[in-house]
Design an enzyme around this catalytic site. Structure first.
Site, short mmCIF file in Angstrom:
data_model
loop_
_atom_site.label_atom_id
_atom_site.label_comp_id
_atom_site.label_asym_id
_atom_site.label_seq_id
_atom_site.Cartn_x
_atom_site.Cartn_y
_atom_site.Cartn_z
N LYS A 117 -5.51 11.72 -10.85
CA LYS A 117 -5.28 11.28 -9.47
C LYS A 117 -5.77 9.86 -9.22
O LYS A 117 -5.15 9.11 -8.45
CB LYS A 117 -5.94 12.26 -8.50
CG LYS A 117 -5.25 13.61 -8.42
CD LYS A 117 -5.86 14.46 -7.33
CE LYS A 117 -5.22 15.83 -7.27
NZ LYS A 117 -3.79 15.78 -6.94
N HIS A 236 -4.21 24.22 1.47
CA HIS A 236 -3.56 23.23 0.61
C HIS A 236 -2.45 23.82 -0.26
O HIS A 236 -1.90 23.11 -1.11
CB HIS A 236 -4.58 22.50 -0.28
CG HIS A 236 -5.76 21.97 0.45
ND1 HIS A 236 -5.65 20.99 1.42
CD2 HIS A 236 -7.08 22.30 0.40
CE1 HIS A 236 -6.87 20.73 1.91
NE2 HIS A 236 -7.74 21.51 1.33
N ARG A 292 7.21 16.62 -12.64
CA ARG A 292 7.84 17.83 -13.16
C ARG A 292 8.82 18.38 -12.14
O ARG A 292 8.95 17.85 -11.04
CB ARG A 292 6.77 18.89 -13.45
CG ARG A 292 5.89 19.17 -12.22
CD ARG A 292 5.01 20.38 -12.42
NE ARG A 292 3.98 20.49 -11.39
CZ ARG A 292 4.14 20.96 -10.17
NH1 ARG A 292 5.35 21.34 -9.78
NH2 ARG A 292 3.13 21.04 -9.32
#
Length: 671
Positions: A117, A236, A292
């Site tokens: 990240k 989330h 992906r």
């Protein structure tokens, strides 16, 4: 290079979905499976599958050597990783290509860049994409993280540097829990993603989550396939996704799409990718890149009319995208709901076990990886199906999804079906007055069963049909003849009083209620009483095999019904009702006393034990933390007392229902 044989390095619904496109393109698909998945739907449907290890994903679907050996054994030309598992693993991508096969996805270098990240955020900054402010770099020392959070000010989001798919994120809103939150975030980062560090970002309250689907040919050409709105999330985790984004300026989405394309071009992106953003007011910020195929890709396929898996395969074969940006247009609105085997009343804990009934609507797209009688394993994600509706506009799509959920019926495991139905009918969601934390803030109302609008009706119908299941017309025995069936009778002096029969019914995920069914001597009529004494008179007449006319006062309803053992399924043109019958008082017996033996709610590993023998505990105290299906689940005491007979330690594998500790009453414990 023309692909002839494709190994699908995944399981469940995505393996089945990839295989269907492969076959349509003349490619032979081959599956892989663990010992736990030996009889799974993807194995049955694909037809040829290679065993790659035991049940735990770390010993099978995450085992690079085992998957690679399977690909070589079947002579695969290419490997499709699907989503999850090895789909974002650069070492796997390199190993596949080193073995002379095509990896259907981005390059290993791209996976490395976006899998971290912090690195992904740097790439966004380099091309001028706005990012969320936060502490610089990656942090792994708990004290350093603690100090940085205090310096930033709450609320702060702790994110595993190697996380993805909504996992590995923990919101810190209270300094009292900061130490525990940091410890849990670091533990999850290590156990789930194998990463040691966290990045710290300012938390954006009341934000929407919108993502841009991109596709690149690997030589510098990158296009966008418009956006998806994934704002409805729980902790989330995406719950409902739709395309295009509703009530959002096309100016904002166009700028986001341009930024996403520019980011992809900077790395000569190959294949499909999703650039995710948070929108706060009129500003948007880069979140992450998922390099992906996404779980929610069907909504994009619906509105642009393209098969994204076919597009992936085309690019992998070196044929390019075959489109220009102007070729890609939007038609209508699509919405998807993720149907899971999980229990909303227990914090959405995964629900394992055999699916004894599964009915999915036939007039929509339903991507599923399980069939009736299949087992939801404790080892993997408990998804049952993705329900996808495409309609001319959003209102019609929402209505279609609500109806699809009403017509969906599942027994044997708990599900989030009713929760999803409440969501799609919610006015705030209908007007898009929601944000990424909206579900969490309204969870109690959203998991409350919606009123059916017909008090007692469907329970009464179910009770009557259950009692009539073994009775037919024309039988000389009045007890077995449904037309003159009179129930039990009591002899009172010279009179005979109708006593009826009792049946205990429950809807999936609810407690049982007892009903008294008293037949009226005129054929087909009954009076049904609930536990409060409320009565409903109805007529139940069979009009054909499994077809019934239900009449109450002057209103008639035509239904189809299926009674299998203790399951009663009732369907109308627009809804479906499922009940389970049990012997009288079976449910009440379980409520007679508080159970002082605490059991594991799921199969998994105890990663944290918070009590010791003899400790005094209160009802609601967390006694242990269980890891199952990549989730951490707190096991809480059901009653106050002293802990005794603790049968677990940290690292212990436990089965669902296994006793882990007994809670003695204080008087008993002090003797």
């Amino acid at each position: 290079m023309k692909i002839k044989t494709l190994l699908i390095a995944n399981r469940g619904e995505i393996a089945c979905r990839i295989a269907r496109t492969a076959r349509a393109l003349g490619i032979t698909p081959v599956a892989v499976h663990s010992e736990a998945d030996a009889d799974a739907r993807h194995v049955r449907e694909i037809g040829r599958s290679i065993l790659i290890g035991r049940g735990p994903a770390s010993e099978s679907y995450l085992n690079i050597d085992a998957v690679l050996s399977a690909a070589k054994a079947v002579g695969a030309d290419a490997v499709h990783p699907g989503y999850g598992f090895l789909s974002e693993n650069p070492a796997f991508a390199r190993a596949v290509e080193a073995a002379g096969m095509l990896f259907i996805g981005p390059t290993a270098e791209t996976l490395e860049r976006f899998g971290d990240k912090a690195s992904a955020k740097e790439a966004a900054v380099m091309v001028g994409v706005p990012v969320i402010s936060g502490a610089p770099g990656v942090k792994s020392d708990p004290q350093v993280i603690y100090d940085e959070v205090l310096k930033m000010g709450l609320p702060v989001l702790l994110k595993a540097v190697g996380g993805g798919g909504g996992r590995g994120q923990r919101l810190v809103e209270n300094t009292n829990t900061l130490t525990v939150d940091i410890e849990a975030a670091l533990r999850e980062a290590h156990s789930t993603f194998g990463s040691e560090g966290l990045i710290l970002e300012r938390f954006l309250a009341n934000a929407r989550h919108v993502e841009i689907q991109i596709v690149g040919d690997g030589t510098g050409t990158v296009l966008h396939l418009f956006e998806r709105d994934c704002t409805l999330q729980r902790r989330h985790q995406k719950v409902i996704e739709e395309a295009p984004a509703f009530a959002l300026s096309r100016n904002i989405t166009a700028r986001m799409a341009a930024d996403a394309v520019r980011l992809g071009e900077s790395l000569s992106y190959r294949g499909l990718g999703t650039v995710e953003f948070l929108i706060a007011g009129d500003a948007y910020f880069f979140l992450e890149v998922n390099p992906r195929l996404q779980v929610e890709h069907p909504v994009t396929e619906a509105v642009i009319g393209l098969d994204l898996v076919a597009l992936q395969i085309r690019i992998a074969e070196g044929k390019g995208i075959g489109l220009i940006q102007e070729d890609i247009t939007l038609t209508g609105h699509a919405i998807e709901a993720r149907l899971y085997a999980e229990d909303p009343k227990s914090g959405f804990a995964p629900s394992t076990g055999q699916i004894t009934l599964l009915t999915l609507p036939e007039d929509i797209r339903a991507d599923s990886g399980v069939d009736e009688n299949d087992v939801i394993s404790p080892y993997y994600d408990p998804m049952i199906a993705k329900l996808v509706v495409h309609a001319p506009d959003r209102d019609a799509a929402l209505a279609g999804l609500a109806r699809a959920l009403d017509l969906t019926r599942i027994a044997g495991v708990d599900t989030n079906r009713e929760f999803l139905a409440n969501l799609v009918r919610n006015d705030s969601f209908g007007e898009m007055k929601v944000h990424t934390r909206w579900i969490d803030a309204n969870i109690d109302a959203l998991i409350t069963p919606a009123a059916t609008g017909h008090a007692l009706l469907w329970e009464a119908v179910a009770a009557v049909l259950f009692l009539m299941r073994d009775r037919c017309t024309g039988d000389s025995d009045s007890w077995r003849n449904r037309e003159i069936f009179t129930g039990w009778q009591l002899g009172l002096d010279d009179a005979r009083a109708e006593a009826g029969q009792r049946v205990t019914l429950s809807r999936p995920g609810t407690g049982g209620q007892e009903y008294l069914v008293t037949p009226i001597r005129t054929g087909g009529k009954f009076v049904v009483f609930d536990a409060e004494g409320t009565a409903l008179t109805l007529s139940v007449i069979e009009t054909g095999s499994g077809q019934w006319r239900i009449t109450t006062e002057n209103e008639s309803r035509m239904v189809s019904a299926n009674v299998r053992q203790n399951l009663i399924e009732i369907r109308t043109a627009d809804e479906c009702h499922l009940f389970e019958a049990a012997p009288p008082l079976a449910f009440a017996a379980g409520l007679a006393a508080i159970d002082r033996t605490l059991t594991s709610p799921l199969t998994g590993m105890i990663i944290k034990l918070l009590i010791a023998e003899g400790d005094q505990i209160e009802a609601g105290d967390t006694v242990a933390i269980l890891e199952s299906m990549k989730l951490e689940i707190s096991i809480k005491a059901t009653a106050p007392g002293r802990a005794t007979n603790i049968s677990i330690t940290e690292g212990t594998m436990v089965d669902r229902g296994q006793a882990i500790v007994e809670i003695m009453e204080m008087e008993e414990a002090d003797i």
